[in-house]
Every structure is written in C-alpha cells, then in structure tokens.
Motif scaffolding. Structure first.
Motif, PDB file in Angstrom:
ATOM      1  N   ALA A 241      36.528  24.709  35.496  1.00 35.33           N
ATOM      2  CA  ALA A 241      37.169  26.740  35.779  1.00 35.33           C
ATOM      3  C   ALA A 241      35.982  27.847  35.928  1.00 35.33           C
ATOM      4  CB  ALA A 241      38.233  27.283  35.099  1.00 35.33           C
ATOM      5  N   GLU A 242      35.397  27.939  34.306  1.00 34.32           N
ATOM      6  CA  GLU A 242      33.860  28.916  34.475  1.00 34.32           C
ATOM      7  C   GLU A 242      33.186  28.431  35.622  1.00 34.32           C
ATOM      8  OE1 GLU A 242      33.138  28.388  30.517  1.00 34.32           O
ATOM      9  OE2 GLU A 242      34.787  29.584  29.643  1.00 34.32           O
ATOM     10  N   LYS A 243      32.714  27.523  36.095  1.00 36.57           N
ATOM     11  CA  LYS A 243      31.804  27.316  36.791  1.00 36.57           C
ATOM     12  C   LYS A 243      31.985  27.482  38.595  1.00 36.57           C
ATOM     13  CE  LYS A 243      29.113  23.069  38.822  1.00 36.57           C
ATOM     14  NZ  LYS A 243      28.875  21.875  38.779  1.00 36.57           N
ATOM     15  N   GLU A 244      33.450  27.215  38.504  1.00 28.49           N
ATOM     16  CA  GLU A 244      33.896  27.518  39.818  1.00 28.49           C
ATOM     17  C   GLU A 244      34.148  28.890  39.670  1.00 28.49           C
ATOM     18  OE1 GLU A 244      38.040  24.995  40.112  1.00 28.49           O
ATOM     19  OE2 GLU A 244      36.691  23.823  40.893  1.00 28.49           O
ATOM     20  N   GLN A 245      34.400  29.540  39.185  1.00 27.94           N
ATOM     21  CA  GLN A 245      34.527  30.840  39.269  1.00 27.94           C
ATOM     22  C   GLN A 245      32.920  31.836  39.442  1.00 27.94           C
ATOM     23  OE1 GLN A 245      37.186  33.487  39.472  1.00 27.94           O
ATOM     24  NE2 GLN A 245      35.842  35.107  39.042  1.00 27.94           N
ATOM     25  N   ALA A 246      32.176  31.158  38.377  1.00 25.43           N
ATOM     26  CA  ALA A 246      30.853  31.577  38.954  1.00 25.43           C
ATOM     27  C   ALA A 246      30.119  31.298  40.278  1.00 25.43           C
ATOM     28  CB  ALA A 246      29.999  30.823  37.762  1.00 25.43           C
ATOM     29  N   GLN A 247      30.418  30.744  40.489  1.00 23.05           N
ATOM     30  CA  GLN A 247      30.058  30.325  41.939  1.00 23.05           C
ATOM     31  C   GLN A 247      30.715  31.365  42.901  1.00 23.05           C
ATOM     32  OE1 GLN A 247      28.122  27.832  43.234  1.00 23.05           O
ATOM     33  NE2 GLN A 247      28.015  28.612  44.567  1.00 23.05           N
ATOM     34  N   LYS A 248      32.219  31.285  42.340  1.00 18.26           N
ATOM     35  CA  LYS A 248      32.726  32.426  43.663  1.00 18.26           C
ATOM     36  C   LYS A 248      32.120  33.769  43.684  1.00 18.26           C
ATOM     37  CE  LYS A 248      37.798  34.029  44.239  1.00 18.26           C
ATOM     38  NZ  LYS A 248      39.424  34.547  43.693  1.00 18.26           N
ATOM     39  N   GLU A 249      32.051  33.748  42.431  1.00 16.80           N
ATOM     40  CA  GLU A 249      31.422  35.447  42.333  1.00 16.80           C
ATOM     41  C   GLU A 249      30.092  35.647  43.107  1.00 16.80           C
ATOM     42  OE1 GLU A 249      31.218  36.284  37.966  1.00 16.80           O
ATOM     43  OE2 GLU A 249      33.049  36.317  37.769  1.00 16.80           O
ATOM     44  N   GLN A 252      30.303  35.877  46.813  1.00 10.68           N
ATOM     45  CA  GLN A 252      31.243  37.537  46.978  1.00 10.68           C
ATOM     46  C   GLN A 252      29.581  38.067  46.301  1.00 10.68           C
ATOM     47  OE1 GLN A 252      33.722  37.772  43.959  1.00 10.68           O
ATOM     48  NE2 GLN A 252      35.709  37.158  44.981  1.00 10.68           N
TER      49      GLN A 252
END
Length: 256
Positions: A241-249, A252
């Motif tokens: 989840a942290e990896k996906e959030q970092a990739q999303k940020e 963006q």
C-alpha cells in the motif's frame, strides 16, 4: 542425585511439602504427578527419603553428540526409564514392562499421566497407558501428587531459574485392586486414569482441560504459526500500500 542435586535444591529453593506421611516408608507404590516443569523430576525425589524411578522421554537417551551422551548418562545414572512417545498409546511396551519391574521389586515408580509438560499451567487429560496398566498389573497403590508453581521457577525455554518456593502436595493412596488383571480393558484403563487425574486436580487446584496436552501443544503451535503468517501478510500488504501510494504521489507530481 539426592546428595549432589537434592540437597542444594532444598537449600536454595526451600520447597514446602504436604502429605509426606502418605508415601510408604517401604514397599511398592506409584507416584502419579502433574507435570509443569523439567524440574519436577528433581524436586519430588529431593523431598523423599526413598529413590523414585521416573519414566523419561526417549529423546533424553538418544540425542547425538557430546551433550546428548552426557544427558543420557545423567538420566541413566539417576535411574530414569526411557519411553518412546511416538506410539498411539504414548508409552512404549518396553517402558511399561520396565515400570512393572520397578514396582514388583518393591520400589517407588513415578509417572506423569499427562504424558508431557503442560503448555500453559493447566491440567490436561491423562493418557490411559502407562499409569493404569502398571497399577493394574501390579496391584500397587497409586499416590496422586501435585507440583505447585514449578513452571514459574524455570518455564520452558528459560535457562536461569527464578528463586522462589515451589510446593508439593501428596494425596492419600488410591487402591485399584478391584480392577487387577483388567489392564487390557480400555474402559477400565480410562476410568482408573480419570480417577487419578481428578485427585491430582483437587490437590493442585489447576483448571482441568478435557483434552491431551500433546493436542493442546499442537493447537498452540498452529495458532502461533497462523499469527506469525498473518502478521507477515499484514506487513506485506502495508508495504504494498505504501509503495502504491508513493507511486501515486510520484505520478501526480510528474503530471503537475
């Protein structure tokens, strides 16, 4: 053992004892005890004037290496009898035969009906093998024994013991001569074992669990394994989840 280990044990830990008068000064008897700690086999003989021969798991006699040989020599030296716990009854025929020989020679035979140490301090169902068969084959009285707080002195896995006073309660002898010669009747074996476990429960004050301690240990191990795997899965999910959030940020930021 009484000189080199028993004396120092009594001096250092000062175990209290109730019911010593219930152990005969001579003649055969079976001491049936709950099993909380490795040290049970030392504290009980230490407070008695007579020798007690216990059943010990076969691994103590068959472990390879220098440590294994020293352990085997020690247990043989203090008169312990090896028992193979891998069979369906939890006690090998050879060990039962040896126990009968101990009793018929007029000595004290010690046994733990639970078959293994309690995993959590509760009292578990007795195995209808060694205890009942030896008692019915010989007609010897069975003396229930309760070890108190020995698991707190040296819990499984702990090397250094805690200095505190354990207790030992010895009950009145139980007579099963009415069943003598019926040592191959499984219903009688069960009845004898349950009666002894009931007396041990009264002496020890332990909570009784109507299942074998070996099964409880498997459940505890399985639960610990499942908990470990669940924690591992949770950490992996969090990392993902942290990896996906970092990739999303990052995406963006690149779009901005």
């Amino acid at each position: 053992m009484k000189v080199s280990i028993g004396g120092p044990l009594k001096l250092v830990f000062r175990p209290w004892v109730e019911g010593l008068e219930n152990v005969p000064a001579e003649g055969p008897a079976i001491l049936a005890s709950n099993h909380l700690s490795f040290s049970d086999s030392f504290f009980l003989p230490a407070v008695l004037d007579r020798k007690v021969t216990f059943i010990a798991k076969a691994e103590y006699f068959t472990t390879p290496g220098v440590k294994g040989r020293l352990t085997a020599a020690f247990f043989k030296g203090v008169g312990q009898l090896p028992v193979d716990r891998s069979g369906a009854r939890g006690a090998g025929e050879a060990a039962i035969k040896s126990g009968i020989e101990v009793v018929e020679s007029g000595e004290l035979f010690g046994i733990y009906p639970e078959g293994t140490r309690s995993p959590d301090g509760r009292l578990y169902r007795g195995k209808p093998g060694g205890l009942a068969r030896v008692a019915l084959a010989t007609g010897a009285p069975v003396i229930p024994v309760a070890m108190i707080d020995t698991e707190k002195i040296q819990p499984p896995g702990k090397v250094l013991p805690k200095l505190m006073r354990p207790g030992i309660r010895i009950g009145k002898p139980l007579d099963f001569s009415r069943y003598q010669g019926m040592e191959h009747d499984r219903f009688v074996l069960r009845a004898v074992t349950d009666e002894v476990m009931y007396e041990i429960m009264k002496l020890s004050g332990q909570e009784y669990v109507d299942m074998y301690a070996t099964a409880a240990k498997r459940q505890i191990a399985d639960a610990a394994k499942a908990e470990k795997e669940a924690a591992k899965a949770a950490r992996a999910a969090l990392a993902q989840a942290e990896k996906e959030q970092a990739q999303k940020e990052k995406d963006q930021a690149d779009q901005g």
